[in-house]
Write an enzyme that holds these catalytic residues in place. Structure first.
Site: not given
Ligand code: NAD
Length: 393
Positions: A136, A206, A255, A279
């Site tokens: 971002y 992640k 995930d 987000d």
């Protein structure tokens, strides 16, 4: 003499002008009921978005940023961001300009709100999303530009990168993640867990794929907990000492986390995560408890104290101007604002009014259509929903 609390407000685009007056009326009524003439909210409008563009020629006038910086407290409706054009998101600009590094999103279920999952009441989490870094940060170059060619040449020739699959037709984005940025976000999440008596803080990342950025976030989290909070390991798990009982600090790959919030949401309480993960996670969680029409949010710099509270949904162009939008996302963001300013009594009144309205089956169209088949529900518009809240205050 009454205490004046000044709040800068941005009406917002699309449904903004419909939901903002409801939020202001509910907050004013709650404060009046809780403190009589002892506290007064003073709302002051600042321009941004389409209204600002029309009146000043600029979508985010410097005067707006200046005023929010001076007052340090704001609430805003949604602002439109054109997709794929040169313009950057106004929301991102506001957050970065004021260095509002925490995006805080509480997610809980209100009885009476229809949900696509069987046990929505098991969801009770507060997401701390890093707000200033990650993809971002907006460091990107378009495919075919001289800049992207230069970056690709540098990566291949000087950095030994040989894994850009299609170098001639690639756009490139850069993802900065720092120890400083990660630690201040995780610190805010741990402080919140300690002060609110929450028992688990989960770092979501992640790091199995992005080892130095997302993996860094995870390692810096544990490092911070040990260095600043005296965290210790017991039976392979990490705990942070806290007065009301030690807090478990753990981590989860993003995930898997998105699966787990559907399968066993009760395992999570405070969640600290990077910008992009945050987000996705906050929208997924919002859907579990009734959708983005009801999910509140705040952008905060805990060091300067500056904060902007906001509806988490967008401008909802498909329903704007029809008196059918759900004002709860903004109203509940206002409730967070009251609590942030220590006006807990007024905030509690807002929560009770929301609970009672929803339990009475009074719903706006977004929730009403999910409640199909339930007998006691009643469809109302935005204004009537606002009145129902005021009646219950
Ligand atoms: P959106 O949130 O505007 O709409 C998604 C869906 O949710 C639509 O069906 C809409 O009708 C519904 N919805 C949204 N708010 C609702 C409410 N209060 N009550 C009932 N239903 C509601 O998302 P989008 O369509 O992806 O984005 C539209 C525009 O909003 C874009 O320009 C986007 O950049 C902007 N946006 C702004 C913000 C923000 O200001 N914080 C956040 C997200 C999107």
């Amino acid at each position: 003499m009454s205490e004046e609390i000044r709040i800068v407000y941005i009406e917002g685009d699309g449904v903004g002008p419909e939901i903002t007056p409801v939020m202001m009326a509910v907050l004013n009524a709650a404060v009046q009921k809780a403190y009589g003439n002892g506290v007064e909210l003073v709302f002051e409008e600042a321009l941004a978005g389409l209204k600002a563009e029309k009146l000043t020629g600029e979508s985010l006038p410097e005067a707006t940023l200046e005023r929010i910086r001076e007052v340090g407290l704001a609430i805003k409706g949604p602002l439109m961001t054109p997709v794929g054009k040169g313009k950057r998101s106004l929301n991102v600009a506001l957050r970065q300009n004021l260095d509002l590094y925490v995006c805080q999103r509480p997610v809980r279920h209100f009885k009476g709100v229809p949900s696509p999952v069987l046990e929505p009441d098991k969801v009770d989490m507060v997401v701390f999303r890093e707000n200033t870094e990650d993809i971002y940060a907006g460091i990107e170059w378009p495919c075919g530009s001289p800049e992207v060619e230069k970056v690709i040449r540098f990566l291949c020739d000087e950095m030994g990168v040989d894994r850009i699959r299609f170098p001639q037709t690639s756009a490139i984005g850069v993802k900065p993640v720092s120890s400083e940025g990660s630690k201040r976000l995780i610190r805010a999440a741990i402080d919140y867990a300690i002060s609110e008596g929450r028992k688990v803080v989960t770092l979501v990342h992640k790091g199995n794929i992005m080892k130095f950025t997302e993996g860094g976030f995870r390692s810096w989290g544990y490092e911070l907990a040990r260095q600043e909070y005296g965290a210790y390991d017991k039976e392979g798990r990490t705990f942070i000492p806290a007065a009301g009982g030690d807090i478990l600090l753990d981590d989860c790959i993003c995930d898997a986390f998105l699966q787990n919030i559907l399968l066993r949401p009760q395992d999570y309480s405070v969640v600290a995560t990077l910008n992009l993960n945050g987000d996705y996670i906050s929208d997924a969680l919002a859907a579990q408890v009734g959708g983005i029409g009801i999910a509140p949010g705040a952008n905060i710099n805990y060091e300067s104290g500056a904060a902007i509270f906001e509806a988490t949904h967008g401008v909802a162009p498909d329903i704007a101007g029809r008196d059918i939008a759900n004002p709860l996302s903004l109203v509940l963001s206002g409730e967070m604002l009251l609590r942030y300013k220590g006006l807990d009594k007024a905030a509690d009144l807002v929560v009770t009014a929301v609970e009672r309205t929803l339990e009475d089956g009074i719903l706006t169209a977004d929730l009403y259509k999910l409640a199909k088949g339930q007998r006691h529900v009643r469809l109302v518009g935005t204004k009537a929903f606002g009145q129902a809240l005021l009646d219950r205050l």
